[in-house]
Design a protein around this motif. Structure first.
Motif, PDB file in Angstrom:
ATOM      1  N   ILE A   2      30.066  -5.120  20.988  1.00  0.00           N
ATOM      2  CA  ILE A   2      28.932  -4.950  20.081  1.00  0.00           C
ATOM      3  C   ILE A   2      29.043  -6.025  19.008  1.00  0.00           C
ATOM      4  O   ILE A   2      30.109  -6.211  18.425  1.00  0.00           O
ATOM      5  CB  ILE A   2      28.946  -3.577  19.397  1.00  0.00           C
ATOM      6  CG1 ILE A   2      28.959  -2.449  20.420  1.00  0.00           C
ATOM      7  CG2 ILE A   2      27.767  -3.430  18.449  1.00  0.00           C
ATOM      8  CD1 ILE A   2      29.208  -1.082  19.791  1.00  0.00           C
ATOM      9  N   ALA A   3      27.956  -6.735  18.749  1.00  0.00           N
ATOM     10  CA  ALA A   3      27.947  -7.741  17.695  1.00  0.00           C
ATOM     11  C   ALA A   3      26.960  -7.334  16.611  1.00  0.00           C
ATOM     12  O   ALA A   3      25.817  -6.982  16.901  1.00  0.00           O
ATOM     13  CB  ALA A   3      27.556  -9.104  18.259  1.00  0.00           C
ATOM     14  N   VAL A   4      27.420  -7.363  15.371  1.00  0.00           N
ATOM     15  CA  VAL A   4      26.556  -7.084  14.227  1.00  0.00           C
ATOM     16  C   VAL A   4      26.295  -8.396  13.506  1.00  0.00           C
ATOM     17  O   VAL A   4      27.231  -9.096  13.115  1.00  0.00           O
ATOM     18  CB  VAL A   4      27.211  -6.088  13.256  1.00  0.00           C
ATOM     19  CG1 VAL A   4      26.295  -5.825  12.066  1.00  0.00           C
ATOM     20  CG2 VAL A   4      27.551  -4.781  13.972  1.00  0.00           C
ATOM     21  N   VAL A  38      31.663  -8.340  13.570  1.00  0.00           N
ATOM     22  CA  VAL A  38      30.663  -8.434  12.492  1.00  0.00           C
ATOM     23  C   VAL A  38      30.625  -9.872  11.984  1.00  0.00           C
ATOM     24  O   VAL A  38      31.678 -10.459  11.693  1.00  0.00           O
ATOM     25  CB  VAL A  38      30.986  -7.479  11.331  1.00  0.00           C
ATOM     26  CG1 VAL A  38      29.946  -7.603  10.218  1.00  0.00           C
ATOM     27  CG2 VAL A  38      31.066  -6.035  11.829  1.00  0.00           C
ATOM     28  N   LEU A  39      29.440 -10.429  11.892  1.00  0.00           N
ATOM     29  CA  LEU A  39      29.261 -11.803  11.432  1.00  0.00           C
ATOM     30  C   LEU A  39      28.221 -11.853  10.316  1.00  0.00           C
ATOM     31  O   LEU A  39      27.087 -11.395  10.490  1.00  0.00           O
ATOM     32  CB  LEU A  39      28.799 -12.694  12.589  1.00  0.00           C
ATOM     33  CG  LEU A  39      28.506 -14.157  12.245  1.00  0.00           C
ATOM     34  CD1 LEU A  39      29.810 -14.900  11.896  1.00  0.00           C
ATOM     35  CD2 LEU A  39      27.793 -14.855  13.403  1.00  0.00           C
ATOM     36  N   VAL A  40      28.608 -12.404   9.173  1.00  0.00           N
ATOM     37  CA  VAL A  40      27.661 -12.645   8.085  1.00  0.00           C
ATOM     38  C   VAL A  40      27.243 -14.111   8.150  1.00  0.00           C
ATOM     39  O   VAL A  40      28.087 -15.007   8.091  1.00  0.00           O
ATOM     40  CB  VAL A  40      28.275 -12.333   6.711  1.00  0.00           C
ATOM     41  CG1 VAL A  40      27.306 -12.716   5.594  1.00  0.00           C
ATOM     42  CG2 VAL A  40      28.623 -10.857   6.603  1.00  0.00           C
ATOM     43  N   VAL A  41      25.954 -14.338   8.289  1.00  0.00           N
ATOM     44  CA  VAL A  41      25.424 -15.704   8.363  1.00  0.00           C
ATOM     45  C   VAL A  41      24.999 -16.113   6.960  1.00  0.00           C
ATOM     46  O   VAL A  41      23.999 -15.626   6.423  1.00  0.00           O
ATOM     47  CB  VAL A  41      24.233 -15.791   9.332  1.00  0.00           C
ATOM     48  CG1 VAL A  41      23.754 -17.237   9.453  1.00  0.00           C
ATOM     49  CG2 VAL A  41      24.622 -15.245  10.702  1.00  0.00           C
ATOM     50  N   ALA A  53      32.506 -11.403   1.555  1.00  0.00           N
ATOM     51  CA  ALA A  53      32.774 -11.170   2.974  1.00  0.00           C
ATOM     52  C   ALA A  53      34.266 -11.298   3.278  1.00  0.00           C
ATOM     53  O   ALA A  53      34.833 -10.498   4.035  1.00  0.00           O
ATOM     54  CB  ALA A  53      31.971 -12.145   3.818  1.00  0.00           C
ATOM     55  N   LYS A  54      34.898 -12.285   2.666  1.00  0.00           N
ATOM     56  CA  LYS A  54      36.336 -12.487   2.877  1.00  0.00           C
ATOM     57  C   LYS A  54      37.130 -11.285   2.393  1.00  0.00           C
ATOM     58  O   LYS A  54      38.107 -10.868   3.027  1.00  0.00           O
ATOM     59  CB  LYS A  54      36.792 -13.759   2.158  1.00  0.00           C
ATOM     60  CG  LYS A  54      38.257 -14.090   2.382  1.00  0.00           C
ATOM     61  CD  LYS A  54      38.632 -15.394   1.693  1.00  0.00           C
ATOM     62  CE  LYS A  54      40.102 -15.733   1.928  1.00  0.00           C
ATOM     63  NZ  LYS A  54      40.470 -17.009   1.248  1.00  0.00           N
ATOM     64  N   GLU A  59      34.022 -11.971   9.198  1.00  0.00           N
ATOM     65  CA  GLU A  59      33.816 -13.379   9.529  1.00  0.00           C
ATOM     66  C   GLU A  59      32.476 -13.876   8.987  1.00  0.00           C
ATOM     67  O   GLU A  59      31.490 -13.136   8.941  1.00  0.00           O
ATOM     68  CB  GLU A  59      33.841 -13.570  11.044  1.00  0.00           C
ATOM     69  CG  GLU A  59      33.676 -15.015  11.485  1.00  0.00           C
ATOM     70  CD  GLU A  59      33.603 -15.178  12.985  1.00  0.00           C
ATOM     71  OE1 GLU A  59      33.521 -16.326  13.450  1.00  0.00           O
ATOM     72  OE2 GLU A  59      33.598 -14.148  13.694  1.00  0.00           O
ATOM     73  N   THR A  60      32.447 -15.140   8.594  1.00  0.00           N
ATOM     74  CA  THR A  60      31.208 -15.757   8.128  1.00  0.00           C
ATOM     75  C   THR A  60      30.978 -17.074   8.849  1.00  0.00           C
ATOM     76  O   THR A  60      31.910 -17.686   9.373  1.00  0.00           O
ATOM     77  CB  THR A  60      31.237 -16.032   6.618  1.00  0.00           C
ATOM     78  OG1 THR A  60      32.278 -16.975   6.322  1.00  0.00           O
ATOM     79  CG2 THR A  60      31.452 -14.754   5.820  1.00  0.00           C
TER      80      THR A  60
END
Length: 220
Positions: A2-4, A38-41, A53-54, A59-60
């Protein structure tokens, strides 16, 4: 997997609450045996969003898109390359409930469109605005609202329609319309409503904040 994917443009003030809530949802999904990424763009962020985020161990990826549609598209592409089979999307000013991910998967559909609710109305926002907003919102099964703050789609259906379009606004609506046209199985549910901000100083033009601002103009 699952990717958020969470797009963010100068969201340091609200991102922490978003990621704290997401952490609870991820924990439940992982306890059920799922792998979750989980990825924050970070789209043209000039504040402390990356540091937030860190702090949460998320992860960003930094991009220079200047477009929520492109930010979502780039984030989704990265996670799909890593083998994501389900894409879950929300916003940096929103908080998902703990069962958000498991509820999406439990719908057994190609696409899951969820509802949102206002986290906290600001003191200066008149009762008339709240009443007008609620009168036009269907927080029920079978609704037809589309929110990037609560959207899930399987990788196969997403790729079939070419994914998010690089739009300045309404990229979520366009994706769901494309999925509808492709014959995708869509569930419209209110079972995992996402709390979102009542702010009108939108980071994305023509988004939810602008919608509330427009409603304000209709109040005598």
């Amino acid at each position: 997997m699952i990717a958020v994917v969470i797009p963010a443009h100068n969201e340091a003030r609200r991102l922490g609450r978003c990621l704290k809530a997401m952490g609870a949802a991820v924990a439940l999904a992982e306890h059920a045996g799922y792998q979750v990424g989980v990825l924050v763009v970070l789209d043209r962020c000039a504040d402390g969003s990356a540091a937030v985020a860190k702090r949460f161990g998320v992860e960003t990826v930094a991009v220079d898109a200047g477009s929520v549609g492109m930010a979502r598209r780039l984030g989704a592409a990265l996670m799909l390359e890593r083998g994501a089979q389900w894409l879950a999307c929300t916003d940096a000013d929103s908080q998902v409930p703990p069962h958000w991910l498991l509820s999406q998967l439990g719908c057994s559909a190609e696409v899951v469109c969820g509802t949102v609710h206002i986290e906290r109305w600001q003191p200066w926002q008149r009762a008339a605005l709240r009443k007008l907003y609620l009168s036009g919102y269907q927080a029920c099964e079978g609704h037809r609202h589309i929110h990037g703050a609560s959207l899930g789609v399987c990788a196969r259906a997403y790729e079939r329609v070419g994914g998010f379009q690089p739009l300045q606004a309404h990229e979520d609506v366009q994706l769901v319309r494309d999925l509808e046209a492709s014959g995708a199985q869509i569930v419209w549910t209110a079972k995992h409503s996402v709390a979102t901000s009542s702010r009108v100083d939108s980071r994305a033009r023509e988004g939810f904040g602008d919608f509330l601002s427009e409603l304000q103009t209709q109040i005598p």
